[in-house]
Structure formats: C-alpha cells, structure tokens
Design an enzyme around this catalytic site. Structure first.
Site, PDB file in Angstrom:
ATOM      1  N   SER A  43     -96.737  32.833 -30.315  1.00 34.87           N
ATOM      2  CA  SER A  43     -97.480  32.167 -31.379  1.00 34.87           C
ATOM      3  C   SER A  43     -98.372  33.192 -32.069  1.00 34.87           C
ATOM      4  O   SER A  43     -98.655  34.261 -31.503  1.00 34.87           O
ATOM      5  CB  SER A  43     -98.343  31.047 -30.785  1.00 34.87           C
TER       6      SER A  43
ATOM      7  N   TYR B 296    -105.327  27.110 -24.940  1.00 32.66           N
ATOM      8  CA  TYR B 296    -103.992  27.334 -25.527  1.00 32.66           C
ATOM      9  C   TYR B 296    -103.816  28.800 -25.883  1.00 32.66           C
ATOM     10  O   TYR B 296    -102.772  29.399 -25.602  1.00 32.66           O
ATOM     11  CB  TYR B 296    -103.827  26.461 -26.765  1.00 32.66           C
TER      12      TYR B 296
END
Length: 232
Positions: A137, A150
C-alpha cells in the site's frame, strides 16, 4: 499455468482472478466465504476454459493457512504465480483502538502471506521459476495518523517483500510489491468519495499482469499506483 490468489472474491483479488483466467491460468482462489467463492468460480468457468479450485479459509488463523498450502499441493505439482492479496483495513488511532486491532490486522495483512509463501515458494525454487506478488500500500511508505496500526502492518508487508526478493533473486523466482493508493474496494464502502477519485481495481490487476508478463532478465520489484488526482 497455475496461480493462487487470496482475497479473490472482491476488489483487486477479483479483478486479478478475471485477468489471469482470461489469459488461460488455472486458479486456486482463497477467501473466507464459500458462497462468494462459488459465485466467482461459476462466473469465470462460464467465460474461460480454465479449472478453478476454491478454498474457503480464515486467513487470520495460522493453522488454516498451513492447511491451505498443503491442500493446494494435493491439486497441483507446480505453482507459477502466488498473489498475496488478502487484507483488511480498520481505521483507528492507536491510543484509542481496541486491544486486538493490531493483532487482527497483522494476522491477515502480514502473517497469512508469510505462512502461505513459506509453504508455496519452495515449489517455485525447485523449478527455478515463479512469481510472488504481495499487495502492499502507499501506507507502506507513508505514515497515517488515523490508521496507525494498519500502517504498521503495511510497513511490515513491504519489509517482508523486500527481504523475500533478496532471498529469491538468485533462485529464479521473482518478487513484486504492489503499492496502490486509494482503490475502489470494500474499504471505501459507505464513503462519499466519488469513484473517479479512486483507482479502479482492474487497473491494479492489469499492473500485476504486466509485471508477470515481463521476460526472464527483469523483475519489477515495486509498483506504486496512485489516483490520477493524487492521494486522498
């Protein structure tokens, strides 16, 4: 040709299953719910002359991931592509979140890929070829204050991918980190963000296919994709 895809019923995983099936790959598709997997299997087999195996699996459980690897090996002697796509996103601030938030995301966002890769990669090493994709990501590169746990898991996923690349670069097995920005997946359901501000999952799938489709003398190590108008 055989490919394994985790998180295969939605978003990037579903789009990637479509493009690899279209190109003639037999698939092992992994997700939590059998009903969703059966729907994808039926759809893909109705359009493409490929074999689809489905494996309902709770990837948060190490024992189930290890069992999954063994089951796949009973169906296939070889694996050409492993796409570690499964992941969850829970927006929270570290000092206020529930105690199990980090552990839950780490189990799925990192440990599932780690354990499945350790089961499948030796099959590739034995043949001297194969390609492993890990869905990272932009949060693997940049910290986000409202998504601290996260971000931790995605930093770890990129670290795992970079180490794996070094381990396998002299063994004929390619390793690629995919780093998408905000993508139109289930993570954004319920938001008011217009779809044109998000990456289409099909574009990420296409990037994965393009990386696979390179010749034997090159490895695309990291692919960073962002919305055309920048991060949200």
């Amino acid at each position: 040709m055989n490919a394994i895809i985790t998180g295969a019923t939605k978003g990037i995983g579903r789009a990637t299953a479509e493009i690899f099936a279209q190109q003639g790959f037999n698939l092992s598709l992994i997700a939590r719910h059998r009903k969703d997997l059966l729907k994808v299997k039926k759809d893909l087999e109705s359009k493409f002359p490929v074999q689809i195996h489905i494996f309902p699996t709770d990837l948060a459980q190490k024992e189930e991931v290890l069992r999954l690897g063994d089951l796949i090996k009973t169906h296939w002697d070889t694996v050409d592509v492993l796409i570690n796509n499964a992941g969850i996103f829970i927006q929270s601030e570290m000092l206020d979140e529930d105690d199990n938030i980090l552990e839950n995301m780490m189990n799925i966002n990192l440990y599932a890929a780690y354990h499945l890769t350790r089961t499948i990669a030796p099959m590739m090493v034995e043949r001297g070829k194969g390609h492993i994709f890990n869905l990272c990501s932009v949060a693997s590169l940049k910290a986000y204050a409202d998504s601290g746990s996260y971000t931790i898991t995605k930093y770890a996923m990129l670290g795992f991918t970079r180490c794996l690349r070094l381990e396998l670069q002299n063994k004929g097995v390619k390793v690629t980190a995919i780093l998408p920005g905000s993508t139109n997946t289930a993570s954004w359901e319920g938001s008011n963000i217009p779809s044109e501000r998000l990456i289409n999952p099909k574009e990420v799938a296409q990037a994965i296919w393009n990386a696979w489709n390179t010749g034997p003398t090159v490895c695309l190590e990291e692919i960073l994709l962002r919305p055309m108008k920048g991060d949200l």
